[in-house]
Scaffold this active site. Structure first.
Site, PDB file in Angstrom:
ATOM      1  N   SER A   1       0.890  15.873 -31.591  1.00  0.00           N
ATOM      2  CA  SER A   1       0.816  14.465 -31.175  1.00  0.00           C
ATOM      3  C   SER A   1      -0.603  13.909 -31.225  1.00  0.00           C
ATOM      4  CB  SER A   1       1.359  14.330 -29.756  1.00  0.00           C
ATOM      5  OG  SER A   1       2.646  14.883 -29.683  1.00  0.00           O
TER       6      SER A   1
HETATM    7  C1  LIG Z   1       5.968  15.461 -31.199  1.00  0.00           C
HETATM    8  S1  LIG Z   1       6.520  17.111 -31.370  1.00  0.00           S
HETATM    9  C2  LIG Z   1       5.791  17.925 -29.989  1.00  0.00           C
HETATM   10  C3  LIG Z   1       4.289  17.866 -29.972  1.00  0.00           C
HETATM   11  C4  LIG Z   1       3.646  18.908 -29.132  1.00  0.00           C
HETATM   12  N1  LIG Z   1       4.000  18.855 -27.723  1.00  0.00           N
HETATM   13  C5  LIG Z   1       2.142  18.950 -29.291  1.00  0.00           C
HETATM   14  O1  LIG Z   1       1.554  19.859 -28.693  1.00  0.00           O
HETATM   15  O2  LIG Z   1       1.530  18.113 -29.982  1.00  0.00           O
HETATM   16  C6  LIG Z   1       8.208  16.999 -30.858  1.00  0.00           C
HETATM   17  C7  LIG Z   1       8.959  18.292 -30.914  1.00  0.00           C
HETATM   18  O3  LIG Z   1      10.174  18.118 -30.194  1.00  0.00           O
HETATM   19  C8  LIG Z   1      11.091  19.023 -30.750  1.00  0.00           C
HETATM   20  N2  LIG Z   1      12.444  18.677 -30.302  1.00  0.00           N
HETATM   21  C9  LIG Z   1      13.299  17.743 -30.783  1.00  0.00           C
HETATM   22  N3  LIG Z   1      14.456  17.765 -30.097  1.00  0.00           N
HETATM   23  C10 LIG Z   1      14.335  18.742 -29.162  1.00  0.00           C
HETATM   24  C11 LIG Z   1      15.189  19.258 -28.146  1.00  0.00           C
HETATM   25  N4  LIG Z   1      16.420  18.782 -27.959  1.00  0.00           N
HETATM   26  N5  LIG Z   1      14.732  20.277 -27.391  1.00  0.00           N
HETATM   27  C12 LIG Z   1      13.487  20.781 -27.571  1.00  0.00           C
HETATM   28  N6  LIG Z   1      12.645  20.337 -28.517  1.00  0.00           N
HETATM   29  C13 LIG Z   1      13.053  19.323 -29.294  1.00  0.00           C
HETATM   30  C14 LIG Z   1      10.866  18.919 -32.230  1.00  0.00           C
HETATM   31  O4  LIG Z   1      11.351  20.079 -32.900  1.00  0.00           O
HETATM   32  C15 LIG Z   1       9.351  18.750 -32.301  1.00  0.00           C
HETATM   33  O5  LIG Z   1       8.714  19.973 -32.590  1.00  0.00           O
END
Ligand SMILES: C[S@@+](CC[C@H](N)C(=O)[O-])C[C@H]1O[C@@H](n2cnc3c(N)ncnc32)[C@H](O)[C@@H]1O
Length: 399
Positions: free
Chosen positions: A73
């Site tokens: 992010s």
């Molecule tokens: C924006 S990224 C996370 C960024 C991260 N926290 C960082 O350190 O920058 C969003 C993540 O949410 C995950 N995601 C989507 N749906 C999800 C769910 N139902 N449960 C857990 N993770 C999920 C995606 O696979 C993706 O890797």
């Protein structure tokens, strides 16, 4: 990495941290210290150093349709959300959506007495996060592969939950796994906009303490949800609705070919002034509220904000917010107005203009909306209610 690169990474990291403090994204010394410590470049190994320390999202994965589904992010959003979360030394924290970087920052904030669990639905993401966290010296963050909709019950209860993926709802597991008095920060999608809302758990419901506009990739799994798009001029112009909105009669494709009316509100603003709170007010007060989105190339639509314009529809009419340069004001100022098509356009436009003026007079310079989230089935207080799958969100404005 050469010694020169290590020094360069340190200098870039310090510069990014200073910039985030200067811009107000970091308002807490402990968050600043965490940003100054965690080596972001180790979590985006494919990115050159200056990209790793730019205030920008780093895309990690797209789906077959080319839609971004995983990223590391944007630092300013991460900083704002950590500010909202107010993580204290010794806290137990759950992060939903892994990338490694934010989990490492959280680990810095909890200190050795606390604990961080991060969960992601995608095994590719969890494998990479585990490896990168270990490399960066945060091997004690627990990385779990699961659908975050159900939280991670085995490590609960949590003092803080930080959701880093766009959610449409707060599922019961998140509330159940949060300690009473604990805080959850969650980017909630509402009526075409995503707000990171910092909620405290108060008994069986949540009450907002802060909110900031943001953007994240969409939640997959059991909590996945999408806006419904209804075309009103081929594939180029559409109106979008949330799942809970009743669409009594779909506006029809071809609406914009009808002659248009235009009216101006007298409400002048700087182009940079955010419209999100105004749009939420219009969503709360206008029947048939939706967001009109248009391809930039389309001539039929009057100027609309980049993310779409607040609009109201009936089965055969539409009215939407537009703008024009404000007279006798510097070039950065616009006047808001409304454009409409169809037999009900005049009435829809009058309602929109009334609400624009009401918001301008009563709420524009106020504290903004506050939010409560109540479990389904119980008593829900008055306010603008948005029914979600598991609960009811209540939006209210101070008088
Ligand atoms: C924006 S990224 C996370 C960024 C991260 N926290 C960082 O350190 O920058 C969003 C993540 O949410 C995950 N995601 C989507 N749906 C999800 C769910 N139902 N449960 C857990 N993770 C999920 C995606 O696979 C993706 O890797």
């Amino acid at each position: 990495m050469s010694a020169d690169d290590v020094r360069r990474a340190e200098a870039l990291r310090a510069a990014l941290t200073r910039r985030l403090v200067a811009e107000g994204s970091i308002r807490d010394e402990r968050v600043a210290a965490a940003f100054g410590t965690v080596p972001r470049h180790l979590f985006v190994p494919h990115a050159p150093l200056d990209r790793a320390y730019a205030d920008d999202v780093v895309l990690m994965k797209r789906n077959e349709a080319g839609v971004a589904i995983s990223s590391v992010s944007q630092p300013s959003i991460v900083a704002l959300m950590l500010g909202q979360a107010g993580v204290r030394p010794g806290d137990r924290v759950l992060e939903i959506g892994s990338g490694g970087y934010n989990a490492a920052l959280l680990r810095e904030l909890t200190g050795p007495a606390g604990a961080v669990t991060t969960v992601d639905i995608d095994p590719e993401v969890t494998d990479r996060a585990r490896e990168l966290l270990t490399t960066a010296g945060y091997g004690d963050v627990r990385v779990v592969r699961a659908d975050g909709e159900f939280g991670v019950p085995e490590d609960a209860p949590y003092d803080r939950i930080v959701v880093t993926v766009t959610a449409w709802d707060v599922p019961p597991a998140w509330i159940d796994q949060l300690r009473p008095g604990g805080r959850i920060v969650v980017p909630l999608r509402l009526r075409g906009q995503t707000r990171s809302i910092g909620f405290d758990r108060v008994g069986d419901h949540l009450e907002s303490r802060s909110a900031t506009i943001c953007g994240f990739v969409c939640m997959q799994g059991a909590g996945a949800n999408y806006e419904r798009l209804v075309p009103i001029a081929g594939d180029h112009v559409f109106v979008s609705f949330d799942e809970d909105q009743e669409i009594e009669a779909h506006p029809y494709d071809g609406l914009l070919q009808q002659p248009h009316l235009q009216a101006w509100s007298g409400m002048v603003m700087n182009r940079e002034e955010p419209l999100a709170d105004l749009n939420l007010w219009l969503a709360a007060t206008l029947p048939g509220f939706c967001i009109l989105g248009a391809d930039r190339s389309v001539q039929a639509v009057a100027p609309t904000p980049r993310w779409g314009a607040a609009a109201a529809v009936t089965a055969d009419s539409v009215a939407y917010v537009t703008s024009c340069p404000a007279r006798r004001r510097p070039a950065s100022f616009v006047e808001l107005g409304v454009q409409g098509h169809g037999p009900d356009a005049g009435e829809l436009m009058a309602r929109l203009i009334d609400q624009l003026r009401w918001w301008d007079a009563h709420h524009r310079h106020g504290p903004g909306p506050s939010f409560q989230l109540w479990p389904a089935g119980g008593d829900v207080p008055a306010g603008f209610r948005i029914a979600r799958r598991h609960g009811c969100l209540v939006v209210s404005w101070a008088e």
